[in-house]
Write a protein that holds these residues in place. Sequence first.
Motif, mmCIF file in Angstrom:
data_model
loop_
_atom_site.group_PDB
_atom_site.id
_atom_site.type_symbol
_atom_site.label_atom_id
_atom_site.label_comp_id
_atom_site.label_asym_id
_atom_site.label_seq_id
_atom_site.Cartn_x
_atom_site.Cartn_y
_atom_site.Cartn_z
ATOM 1 N N ASP A 129 -131.245 -1.601 11.793
ATOM 2 C CA ASP A 129 -132.693 -1.430 11.721
ATOM 3 C C ASP A 129 -133.236 -1.062 13.104
ATOM 4 O OD1 ASP A 129 -135.121 -2.147 9.800
ATOM 5 O OD2 ASP A 129 -135.636 -2.830 11.816
ATOM 6 N N PRO A 130 -134.154 -0.079 13.174
ATOM 7 C CA PRO A 130 -134.693 0.339 14.479
ATOM 8 C C PRO A 130 -135.289 -0.808 15.286
ATOM 9 C CG PRO A 130 -135.345 1.884 12.763
ATOM 10 C CD PRO A 130 -134.696 0.725 12.066
ATOM 11 N N ALA A 131 -135.816 -1.817 14.612
ATOM 12 C CA ALA A 131 -136.437 -2.943 15.318
ATOM 13 C C ALA A 131 -135.407 -3.754 16.101
ATOM 14 C CB ALA A 131 -137.165 -3.847 14.331
ATOM 15 N N TYR A 132 -134.137 -3.654 15.702
ATOM 16 C CA TYR A 132 -133.118 -4.429 16.418
ATOM 17 C C TYR A 132 -132.956 -3.928 17.847
ATOM 18 C CZ TYR A 132 -128.808 -6.747 17.687
ATOM 19 O OH TYR A 132 -127.878 -7.515 18.343
ATOM 20 N N GLU A 133 -132.845 -2.627 18.014
ATOM 21 C CA GLU A 133 -132.680 -2.072 19.358
ATOM 22 C C GLU A 133 -133.909 -2.365 20.217
ATOM 23 O OE1 GLU A 133 -130.695 -0.439 22.469
ATOM 24 O OE2 GLU A 133 -129.902 -0.879 20.474
ATOM 25 N N GLU A 134 -135.089 -2.306 19.609
ATOM 26 C CA GLU A 134 -136.313 -2.627 20.344
ATOM 27 C C GLU A 134 -136.277 -4.076 20.830
ATOM 28 O OE1 GLU A 134 -139.663 -1.799 17.894
ATOM 29 O OE2 GLU A 134 -139.105 0.302 17.534
ATOM 30 N N ALA A 135 -135.875 -4.990 19.946
ATOM 31 C CA ALA A 135 -135.806 -6.401 20.313
ATOM 32 C C ALA A 135 -134.751 -6.637 21.389
ATOM 33 C CB ALA A 135 -135.504 -7.252 19.083
ATOM 34 N N LEU A 136 -133.624 -5.929 21.278
ATOM 35 C CA LEU A 136 -132.558 -6.082 22.268
ATOM 36 C C LEU A 136 -133.021 -5.641 23.648
ATOM 37 C CD1 LEU A 136 -129.646 -6.689 23.074
ATOM 38 C CD2 LEU A 136 -129.030 -4.370 22.302
ATOM 39 N N GLN A 137 -133.660 -4.484 23.719
ATOM 40 C CA GLN A 137 -134.123 -3.993 25.016
ATOM 41 C C GLN A 137 -135.194 -4.909 25.609
ATOM 42 O OE1 GLN A 137 -132.582 -1.632 26.716
ATOM 43 N NE2 GLN A 137 -131.198 -1.527 24.943
ATOM 44 N N ALA A 138 -136.048 -5.456 24.744
ATOM 45 C CA ALA A 138 -137.070 -6.390 25.229
ATOM 46 C C ALA A 138 -136.422 -7.650 25.775
ATOM 47 C CB ALA A 138 -138.046 -6.731 24.102
ATOM 48 N N ARG A 139 -135.382 -8.143 25.082
ATOM 49 C CA ARG A 139 -134.677 -9.337 25.557
ATOM 50 C C ARG A 139 -134.002 -9.080 26.901
ATOM 51 N NH1 ARG A 139 -132.311 -13.279 22.809
ATOM 52 N NH2 ARG A 139 -134.350 -13.397 21.828
ATOM 53 N N LEU A 140 -133.347 -7.945 27.042
ATOM 54 C CA LEU A 140 -132.674 -7.625 28.299
ATOM 55 C C LEU A 140 -133.677 -7.517 29.446
ATOM 56 C CD1 LEU A 140 -130.042 -5.031 27.028
ATOM 57 C CD2 LEU A 140 -129.639 -7.413 27.688
ATOM 58 N N ALA A 141 -134.854 -6.957 29.142
ATOM 59 C CA ALA A 141 -135.892 -6.852 30.171
ATOM 60 C C ALA A 141 -136.359 -8.238 30.617
ATOM 61 C CB ALA A 141 -137.067 -6.035 29.650
ATOM 62 N N MET A 142 -136.498 -9.157 29.649
ATOM 63 C CA MET A 142 -136.900 -10.523 29.991
ATOM 64 C C MET A 142 -135.872 -11.172 30.908
ATOM 65 S SD MET A 142 -138.262 -12.000 26.354
ATOM 66 C CE MET A 142 -139.595 -11.202 25.451
ATOM 67 N N LEU A 143 -134.600 -10.963 30.601
ATOM 68 C CA LEU A 143 -133.554 -11.562 31.418
ATOM 69 C C LEU A 143 -133.551 -10.974 32.825
ATOM 70 C CD1 LEU A 143 -130.624 -11.750 28.834
ATOM 71 C CD2 LEU A 143 -132.158 -13.575 29.562
ATOM 72 N N ARG A 144 -133.751 -9.662 32.910
ATOM 73 C CA ARG A 144 -133.808 -9.033 34.234
ATOM 74 C C ARG A 144 -134.968 -9.601 35.052
ATOM 75 N NH1 ARG A 144 -132.555 -4.287 31.282
ATOM 76 N NH2 ARG A 144 -134.763 -3.692 31.249
ATOM 77 N N ASP A 145 -136.110 -9.797 34.397
ATOM 78 C CA ASP A 145 -137.274 -10.323 35.099
ATOM 79 C C ASP A 145 -137.022 -11.716 35.663
ATOM 80 O OD1 ASP A 145 -138.668 -8.030 34.565
ATOM 81 O OD2 ASP A 145 -139.787 -8.862 32.863
#
Length: 216
Positions: A129-145
Amino acid sequence: MPHPHPHPHHSEAIPHPRCPAPATLRARLAAALVCLACLASLAAHQTARAAELDARRQAILTSMYNPDAVVTEAVHRDFWSGFDNDPSDPKLPASMERMAAALKNSLAFERAKVLSYKASIKQRKPVLDPAYEEALQARLAMLRDRNLPPDNVLAQAKEFRESLVPVSQGKPLGAPGGAQVLMTPALLDGLLKNIEAAHVRLERLLNPVWMPPAGG
């Protein structure tokens, strides 16, 4: 939500003996919830770390993924004890804002997983589902922050993508404890319902002002 598992890769390289699938939809739903909730537990624990919350509040947050969880006034008071609960106070901890965003992301993850399973079953091939990749990238951004390593999240993403293959072929998935869970549309609809219920529970918990459930 099950208790956080002590090992960072709870299902990696741990063989599960093949057991008969639970006979009832209720039992299969419970087993499937364990499958998804183990990953959600890790995500909640990691995002709680990102928000710098103590172990007690982490445990309360994690418990909200449990399908039997109830947000009582006592639970709400315990979670917010030590904070200024005045909603007009601009000094509410920034960590709580990060936590709310992180948990919303976690639920988006779980919802996208279920929708991916449903599409994979329908199309008889792995579908993400397209929403999965969106959620994954958002999670990775949170971790980077927060300067946190992405290893666990990336390992979970790889494990999930691989699980789409057997699901699309009508094969069961191994669950903790040795159960074999066959994903079906009815089962996945039940999972979606539980995800939505968890979202409601978390919204009530993260509101600094106690709000009784609708209808009393």
